[in-house]
Design a protein around this motif. Structure first.
Motif, PDB file in Angstrom:
ATOM      1  N   ASP A 134      32.351 -19.670 -71.558  1.00  0.00           N
ATOM      2  CA  ASP A 134      32.908 -18.662 -72.470  1.00  0.00           C
ATOM      3  C   ASP A 134      34.279 -18.247 -71.959  1.00  0.00           C
ATOM      4  O   ASP A 134      34.493 -18.119 -70.752  1.00  0.00           O
ATOM      5  CB  ASP A 134      31.989 -17.430 -72.538  1.00  0.00           C
ATOM      6  N   ASN A 170      33.820 -18.465 -67.804  1.00  0.00           N
ATOM      7  CA  ASN A 170      32.650 -18.149 -66.992  1.00  0.00           C
ATOM      8  C   ASN A 170      31.733 -19.360 -66.907  1.00  0.00           C
ATOM      9  O   ASN A 170      32.067 -20.438 -67.413  1.00  0.00           O
ATOM     10  CB  ASN A 170      31.914 -16.916 -67.545  1.00  0.00           C
ATOM     11  N   ASP A 209      27.019  -8.804 -67.429  1.00  0.00           N
ATOM     12  CA  ASP A 209      28.331  -9.267 -66.963  1.00  0.00           C
ATOM     13  C   ASP A 209      29.267  -9.607 -68.122  1.00  0.00           C
ATOM     14  O   ASP A 209      30.486  -9.509 -67.983  1.00  0.00           O
ATOM     15  CB  ASP A 209      28.178 -10.492 -66.056  1.00  0.00           C
ATOM     16  N   SER A 210      28.685 -10.031 -69.241  1.00  0.00           N
ATOM     17  CA  SER A 210      29.528 -10.443 -70.367  1.00  0.00           C
ATOM     18  C   SER A 210      30.297  -9.267 -70.972  1.00  0.00           C
ATOM     19  O   SER A 210      31.394  -9.443 -71.510  1.00  0.00           O
ATOM     20  CB  SER A 210      28.667 -11.100 -71.458  1.00  0.00           C
ATOM     21  N   ASP A 267      29.143 -20.141 -68.450  1.00  0.00           N
ATOM     22  CA  ASP A 267      28.671 -20.633 -69.741  1.00  0.00           C
ATOM     23  C   ASP A 267      29.820 -21.198 -70.585  1.00  0.00           C
ATOM     24  O   ASP A 267      29.656 -21.455 -71.768  1.00  0.00           O
ATOM     25  CB  ASP A 267      27.988 -19.501 -70.521  1.00  0.00           C
ATOM     26  N   LEU A 313      29.638  -7.910 -73.613  1.00  0.00           N
ATOM     27  CA  LEU A 313      29.656  -8.076 -75.068  1.00  0.00           C
ATOM     28  C   LEU A 313      28.908  -6.966 -75.801  1.00  0.00           C
ATOM     29  O   LEU A 313      29.264  -6.603 -76.929  1.00  0.00           O
ATOM     30  CB  LEU A 313      29.039  -9.438 -75.440  1.00  0.00           C
ATOM     31  N   VAL A 362      37.258 -16.135 -70.753  1.00  0.00           N
ATOM     32  CA  VAL A 362      37.372 -14.860 -70.047  1.00  0.00           C
ATOM     33  C   VAL A 362      38.811 -14.357 -70.063  1.00  0.00           C
ATOM     34  O   VAL A 362      39.069 -13.187 -70.332  1.00  0.00           O
ATOM     35  CB  VAL A 362      36.870 -14.984 -68.587  1.00  0.00           C
ATOM     36  N   PHE A 380      23.227 -13.546 -78.124  1.00  0.00           N
ATOM     37  CA  PHE A 380      22.463 -14.027 -76.976  1.00  0.00           C
ATOM     38  C   PHE A 380      21.250 -14.859 -77.376  1.00  0.00           C
ATOM     39  O   PHE A 380      20.277 -14.948 -76.622  1.00  0.00           O
ATOM     40  CB  PHE A 380      22.027 -12.838 -76.119  1.00  0.00           C
ATOM     41  N   LYS A 382      23.480 -11.829 -66.909  1.00  0.00           N
ATOM     42  CA  LYS A 382      24.493 -12.506 -67.722  1.00  0.00           C
ATOM     43  C   LYS A 382      24.899 -11.631 -68.913  1.00  0.00           C
ATOM     44  O   LYS A 382      26.079 -11.568 -69.279  1.00  0.00           O
ATOM     45  CB  LYS A 382      23.960 -13.856 -68.205  1.00  0.00           C
ATOM     46  N   MET A 383      23.921 -10.971 -69.511  1.00  0.00           N
ATOM     47  CA  MET A 383      24.227 -10.090 -70.637  1.00  0.00           C
ATOM     48  C   MET A 383      25.065  -8.896 -70.180  1.00  0.00           C
ATOM     49  O   MET A 383      26.018  -8.491 -70.862  1.00  0.00           O
ATOM     50  CB  MET A 383      22.923  -9.621 -71.288  1.00  0.00           C
ATOM     51  N   TYR A 413      19.449 -17.363 -75.049  1.00  0.00           N
ATOM     52  CA  TYR A 413      18.561 -16.915 -73.977  1.00  0.00           C
ATOM     53  C   TYR A 413      17.116 -16.745 -74.439  1.00  0.00           C
ATOM     54  O   TYR A 413      16.287 -16.233 -73.698  1.00  0.00           O
ATOM     55  CB  TYR A 413      19.067 -15.597 -73.390  1.00  0.00           C
TER      56      TYR A 413
END
Length: 542
Positions: free
Chosen positions: A177, A173, A334-335, A175, A337, A179, A389, A331-332, A392
């Motif tokens: 990270d 992604n 979409d992740s 960042d 996580l 995927v 996170f 972003k949080m 952020y």
């Protein structure tokens, strides 16, 4: 696929051409052919060109001969082929020396060489290569398009790309990270990327697969970009025995366009689903549902196993700018996580967790399977979120009491927002995780509907202090706060407020004059209660 000086030398018309200098540059790419017909040739040539010349324009100009090779090197010319004889008897020694130093291939053409014929052969070969590349591009585009039309999802698409380029492919992604990838699951994949001020992503980028490490020269990174948006990166892990080929570059470029389309489509569908989910949850919070069964059944449309008991985990950010705040929350979201972490730590199926953005915060609904050690598990989950996170900035995590009936959802959601108000100032200093049950008396105040009664009580107990502070421009109220907090210990209160003990004695005596009796336990309890009510009423006004 491209032509190099080495490829040119293998052509039929170049069989008698001799390389007399610059052997280290024989792998230079050739993208055009030029003739030298004027001394100031530099304005008429471009990088990666092959220059054919008799040196006629500079034959009688030693100064220009001396600067020719260095200037061509600055322009990143592929090479220079000289036909001696008519205008120069031999290729000047200075040019041979410079070509060796700068790695510019210097070719000596035979006496019977025809420059036009040589140029035509190179250009014909170059045209053949271009045509071949176009055919490959079209073929690749067609194959990838067929995969798209078949409805292939992103991870299968990555495997298909890897087969086409015959190399492992990773999807990252924005960042950096991890995927997904075409690599077998038993291999652990670790992506290392340290941001720098440079525009280059490869300088501090590496991938570890098991024990193998791929660094700058072992990676080809293609940005996935469309309609002004970046969606991530395709990364090809290059075999150390093989070089990056033009066909591989074309295949990855074509694949990036298709993946960008897949991401755009997925993003559009996801946003629609999130909008519907948000409306659904708003209806729940505003008590629009009269049947718990109906609500649970509708949740299944969103692949959500909504069951009771249930807890709400809400997240706030210290970021004040609206656009940046939204970007952080997206972003949080979409992740994925948070849902995955909740599933693992709280020990529930991931379908029991649903995350959405609502009213300036993220809210995660977690349907519990068991309430054994649930507080500790939720506490651990909160701190896991802070850790995941932390890049952020500061985050606040509020965790509700356990909800046993759908009619309690609105009340317990409101409770979570109260936690954020209570700890509002703390969030600017550091991240935190707090349960609603942590906020003490504020939980009781929250249920008093007539705020005027509370205000009257506060003014009765603290009104004189408010008036004195306003009139004298002092802050005895803050002194009272520390005095209560330290169980009327003046020494500790003076230390916490960084004032001299005698100054503190004066302030405490002044508070006594204003009716604050620290020696009467019952009276001090009411004063402490009034102070907390004052804080609560201030929060309600915000």
């Amino acid at each position: 696929m491209f032509i190099t000086i080495c490829d040119v030398l293998k052509m039929e018309r170049f069989e008698n051409v001799e390389v007399i200098a610059g052997h280290s540059g024989l792998s230079r790419r050739v993208e055009n052919v030029y003739f030298m017909e004027v001394p100031d040739i530099y304005a008429y040539i471009d990088q990666n060109g092959l220059l054919l010349t008799t040196l006629y324009p500079v034959a009688d100009k030693p100064a220009l001969i001396q600067t020719l090779i260095p200037k061509l090197a600055e322009m990143n010319l592929a090479g220079i082929a000289i036909k001696p004889g008519r205008y120069v008897a031999e290729i000047p020694e200075i040019m041979v020396k410079q070509a060796n130093e700068l790695g510019i291939p210097l070719l000596k053409l035979p006496n019977d060489a025809n420059l036009s014929t040589l140029a035509n052969q190179v250009l014909t070969k170059f045209l053949d290569v271009k045509t071949s590349l176009l055919e490959f591009r079209n073929k690749m585009h067609q194959q990838l398009l067929e995969l798209l039309l078949e409805g292939t999802e992103v991870n299968k698409f990555i495997h298909s790309i890897a087969s086409l380029v015959n190399a492992p492919v990773l999807l990252l992604n924005n960042d950096f990270d991890y995927v997904g990838s075409s690599i077998q699951k038993e291999h652990e994949i670790i992506v290392h990327h340290k941001p720098t001020n440079s525009n280059s992503n490869t300088n501090t980028f590496s991938v570890q697969v098991g024990k193998d490490i791929y660094e700058k020269n072992d990676l080809f990174i293609q940005c996935i970009y469309a309609s002004g948006n970046e969606y991530g990166f395709l990364v090809v892990l290059l075999d150390k025995e093989k070089n990056l080929t033009e066909n591989m570059i074309i295949a990855i470029e074509q694949a990036s366009f298709i993946i960008a389309f897949l991401f755009q489509t997925e993003e559009t569908m996801l946003q629609k689903e999130r909008n519907h989910l948000s409306s659904f949850v708003r209806d729940i919070i505003h008590n629009q549902y009269t049947s718990q069964t109906e609500m649970i059944e509708k949740a299944k449309v969103f692949r959500w196993n909504l069951q009771f008991p249930l807890v709400l985990l809400s997240i706030k950010t210290s970021e004040k700018e609206s656009e940046k705040k939204l970007a952080i929350f997206h972003k949080m979201l979409d992740s994925g996580l948070i849902e995955r972490s909740a599933s693992k730590i709280v020990d529930v199926p991931i379908e029991n967790c649903k995350m959405l953005y609502i009213n300036d915060s993220l809210v995660c609904f977690i349907s519990l399977v068991s309430e054994i050690h649930v507080r500790q598990k939720l506490h651990n989950l909160g701190y896991m979120i802070l850790s995941l996170f932390e890049k952020y900035g500061n985050l606040g995590v509020s965790i509700s009491d356990t909800i046993y009936h759908f009619k309690q959802i609105k009340e317990y959601y409101d409770n979570s927002t109260l936690v954020f108000k209570v700890y509002k100032e703390n969030l600017h200093k550091q991240s935190y995780v707090h349960f609603y049950s942590d906020i003490g008396l504020f939980r009781l105040f929250h249920y008093v509907e007539n705020l005027f009664i509370l205000e009257d009580f506060v003014n009765e107990k603290l009104g004189k202090v408010f008036e004195y502070d306003k009139k004298k421009n002092t802050n005895l109220l803050e002194t009272l706060k520390y005095y209560i907090q330290n169980n009327t210990n003046m020494h500790k209160t003076a230390e916490d407020m960084f004032v001299h003990y005698n100054t503190m004695r004066y302030r405490i005596n002044k508070l006594k004059e204003l009716g604050i009796d620290g020696e009467n336990g019952f009276e001090l309890t009411e004063i402490a209660l009034a102070y907390q009510l004052h804080q609560y009423l201030q929060l309600k006004k915000e």
